[in-house]
Design a protein around this motif. Structure first.
Motif, PDB file in Angstrom:
ATOM      1  N   GLY A   1       0.805  -1.209   0.000  1.00 35.29           N
ATOM      2  CA  GLY A   1       0.000   0.000   0.000  1.00 35.29           C
ATOM      3  C   GLY A   1       0.842   1.264   0.000  1.00 35.29           C
ATOM      4  N   TYR A   2       1.925   1.229   0.755  1.00 37.21           N
ATOM      5  CA  TYR A   2       2.790   2.407   0.868  1.00 37.21           C
ATOM      6  C   TYR A   2       3.432   2.745  -0.482  1.00 37.21           C
ATOM      7  CZ  TYR A   2       6.037   5.649   3.145  1.00 37.21           C
ATOM      8  OH  TYR A   2       6.726   6.777   3.531  1.00 37.21           O
ATOM      9  N   PHE A   3       3.826   1.723  -1.239  1.00 39.56           N
ATOM     10  CA  PHE A   3       4.520   1.942  -2.515  1.00 39.56           C
ATOM     11  C   PHE A   3       3.627   1.709  -3.735  1.00 39.56           C
ATOM     12  CE2 PHE A   3       8.066   0.827   0.387  1.00 39.56           C
ATOM     13  CZ  PHE A   3       8.732   2.042   0.316  1.00 39.56           C
ATOM     14  N   ALA A   4       2.318   1.773  -3.541  1.00 38.90           N
ATOM     15  CA  ALA A   4       1.385   1.500  -4.645  1.00 38.90           C
ATOM     16  C   ALA A   4       1.603   2.435  -5.825  1.00 38.90           C
ATOM     17  CB  ALA A   4      -0.055   1.605  -4.146  1.00 38.90           C
ATOM     18  N   SER A   5       1.867   3.712  -5.564  1.00 39.01           N
ATOM     19  CA  SER A   5       2.043   4.657  -6.671  1.00 39.01           C
ATOM     20  C   SER A   5       3.288   4.331  -7.486  1.00 39.01           C
ATOM     21  CB  SER A   5       2.118   6.091  -6.141  1.00 39.01           C
ATOM     22  OG  SER A   5       3.215   6.243  -5.249  1.00 39.01           O
ATOM     23  N   ILE A   6       4.386   3.933  -6.807  1.00 41.26           N
ATOM     24  CA  ILE A   6       5.615   3.562  -7.519  1.00 41.26           C
ATOM     25  C   ILE A   6       5.415   2.260  -8.289  1.00 41.26           C
ATOM     26  CG2 ILE A   6       8.029   2.868  -7.229  1.00 41.26           C
ATOM     27  CD1 ILE A   6       8.190   4.736  -4.843  1.00 41.26           C
ATOM     28  N   ILE A   7       4.765   1.290  -7.653  1.00 39.72           N
ATOM     29  CA  ILE A   7       4.487   0.018  -8.331  1.00 39.72           C
ATOM     30  C   ILE A   7       3.636   0.268  -9.568  1.00 39.72           C
ATOM     31  CG2 ILE A   7       3.252  -2.179  -8.100  1.00 39.72           C
ATOM     32  CD1 ILE A   7       4.165  -2.199  -5.158  1.00 39.72           C
ATOM     33  N   GLY A   8       2.708   1.213  -9.469  1.00 38.98           N
ATOM     34  CA  GLY A   8       1.877   1.551 -10.613  1.00 38.98           C
ATOM     35  C   GLY A   8       2.692   2.032 -11.792  1.00 38.98           C
ATOM     36  N   THR A   9       3.643   2.921 -11.558  1.00 37.42           N
ATOM     37  CA  THR A   9       4.468   3.446 -12.661  1.00 37.42           C
ATOM     38  C   THR A   9       5.458   2.411 -13.181  1.00 37.42           C
ATOM     39  OG1 THR A   9       6.064   4.371 -11.075  1.00 37.42           O
ATOM     40  CG2 THR A   9       4.271   5.795 -11.794  1.00 37.42           C
ATOM     41  N   GLN A  10       5.941   1.517 -12.298  1.00 37.97           N
ATOM     42  CA  GLN A  10       6.927   0.517 -12.693  1.00 37.97           C
ATOM     43  C   GLN A  10       6.305  -0.638 -13.483  1.00 37.97           C
ATOM     44  OE1 GLN A  10      10.323  -0.016 -12.005  1.00 37.97           O
ATOM     45  NE2 GLN A  10      10.750   1.883 -10.925  1.00 37.97           N
ATOM     46  N   PHE A  11       5.105  -1.064 -13.082  1.00 37.17           N
ATOM     47  CA  PHE A  11       4.532  -2.280 -13.659  1.00 37.17           C
ATOM     48  C   PHE A  11       3.257  -2.032 -14.464  1.00 37.17           C
ATOM     49  CE2 PHE A  11       7.124  -3.644 -10.116  1.00 37.17           C
ATOM     50  CZ  PHE A  11       7.809  -4.726 -10.643  1.00 37.17           C
ATOM     51  N   PHE A  12       2.619  -0.883 -14.273  1.00 36.28           N
ATOM     52  CA  PHE A  12       1.395  -0.559 -14.991  1.00 36.28           C
ATOM     53  C   PHE A  12       1.524   0.850 -15.587  1.00 36.28           C
ATOM     54  CE2 PHE A  12       0.481  -3.325 -11.397  1.00 36.28           C
ATOM     55  CZ  PHE A  12      -0.250  -4.367 -11.972  1.00 36.28           C
TER      56      PHE A  12
END
Length: 430
Positions: free
Chosen positions: A41-52
């Protein structure tokens, strides 16, 4: 009520030196489960840009949370799968398997190449890993609770049970704390590039500790329960399952309002800065961790039913004034309002957990509890943020979520009074 007298009945007493491995076995697994919950949850925004990746950052974030939600959709299936393992093959085996099914995907997420490296396989693999973790979440909490309550002395069952929820709350705080530390150490650019992976990889240390603790526990489990626990749950004990669901509805709604939705409410409705909203929520969770052992001891001393009734009565009558304080926009009033929910929820945690286990037959207990708990949390708790957001939009009343809490806790209060029958020893273990 179903007969619960089987080989799994709790002993009348066990030596205190043997308490530690039992408690540790339940505690560490829930720390691991909810550590991952917080880190993702904390890194959701970064995961979004990296993988989606998308030209619109909002689309990337929504996709990342979509993968997050996919894990929750797997919880009921995981509850049945791991519940059956626990009932057929033993509690120790299911505890070992559930932590591995969370730990391995957590580490793999930290190692996974991003969209730029492997294209469409990156988001597909993230969703698959989240689904595997969802299976684990569906069985971990309920299986660990059943294990600890069955191994606890009869007069310390609430005290033993409380360590599962204590571990879950601590895991959320640990994940948030490590995430915040990574952000402070690496800085925004390095964090977005590779630093976000570190907290996921550190999860391997938590998982290894958990695995070793659970492998070391001594669990004599002859005459395991039913060979067909899923069938027996749905065709023989469905009434017991519905009783647990009804008793847990208010508990699930309170948790998701007070500790999940409220941060968004403070930012969107009360217009508080994000840091202040998170600080209030963190402070309330620290106090919750301090209160849970006290209410667990009281439940062992005076019985689960009186403490459950106290908690639900406090919440059903106090929900509206608590929300009025939260909506006052005064920091001290907001904090005191949330503390009202904290006290009521603390009364419910371990007392309600033991009540749930008491209401289910031991031969199918892992399966039936997983079904009942995930149904209550998924249907009522998981939908609560959506429901209260819709209520505010439709009515324009910022205090209307209180009526959802009051209604559901009032319903569960009636179940506690008229349906749940206490089964506890009349003396207190010294």
């Amino acid at each position: 009520m179903s007969d619960t007298s089987t080989a799994y009945d709790a002993p009348s007493s066990i030596p205190k030196p043997k308490w530690r491995p039992i408690i540790q076995a339940g505690l560490v697994g829930n720390i691991m489960e909810w550590y991952d919950f917080a880190v993702y949850g904390y890194f959701a925004s970064i995961i979004g840009t990296q993988f989606f990746p998308s030209e619109d950052p909002a689309v990337s974030l929504i996709a990342a949370f979509g993968a997050f939600a996919a894990g929750f959709l797997m919880r009921p299936i995981g509850g049945i799968l791991f519940g059956r393992i626990g009932d057929v093959y033993g509690r120790k085996r299911v505890l070992t398997l559930s932590v591995l099914s969370m730990a391995i995907p957590t580490v793999l997420i930290g190692l996974m190449p991003n969209y730029a490296a492997i294209g469409i396989m990156a988001p597909i693999m993230i969703v698959v890993l989240r689904m595997i973790q969802g299976l684990s979440v569906g069985g971990e909490y309920t299986s660990s609770v059943v294990f600890m309550i069955e191994k606890a002395p009869k007069n310390r069952r609430s005290f033993f049970a409380m360590w599962s929820i204590w571990g879950a709350i601590f895991g959320i705080m640990l994940g948030s704390g490590i995430g915040a530390a990574a952000a402070a150490i690496f800085g925004a650019e390095a964090l977005a590039d590779w630093g976000w992976r570190v907290p996921f990889l550190l999860g391997a240390l938590v998982a290894l500790t958990c695995f070793l603790v659970r492998r070391a526990i001594h669990a004599e489990e002859q005459n395991i329960g039913s060979e067909t626990p899923v069938r027996d749950t749905f065709f023989m004990h469905l009434g017991d399952v519905f009783k647990v669901i009804m008793l847990d509805i208010g508990y699930a709604v309170t948790f998701y309002v007070a500790f999940v939705y409220l941060v968004t409410y403070l930012k969107v409705i009360d217009k508080l800065p994000e840091e202040e909203a998170l600080n209030i929520n963190t402070g309330s969770m620290i106090i919750l961790l301090l209160l849970i052992p006290i209410t667990a001891i009281l439940a062992d001393r005076f019985g689960r039913r009186p403490i459950i009734i106290l908690g639900y009565l406090f919440l059903s009558l106090g929900a509206v004034p608590f929300f009025e304080m939260i909506h006052s926009a005064e920091t001290i009033n907001i904090f005191l309002g949330q503390l009202g929910f904290v006290f009521g929820f603390a009364c419910l945690t371990s007392a309600l957990t033991v009540a749930n286990v008491d209401m289910l037959p031991a031969s199918v207990r892992c399966t039936s509890y997983a079904v009942a708990y995930n149904a209550a949390v998924g249907l009522f708790g998981g939908l609560t943020p959506l429901i209260v957001t819709w209520l505010i939009t439709e009515t324009g009343d910022p205090v209307v979520p209180a009526f959802w809490v009051a209604g559901t806790t009032g319903f569960s209060l009636l179940v506690a009074i008229f349906v749940y029958k206490e089964t506890r020893p009349r003396h207190f273990a010294k």
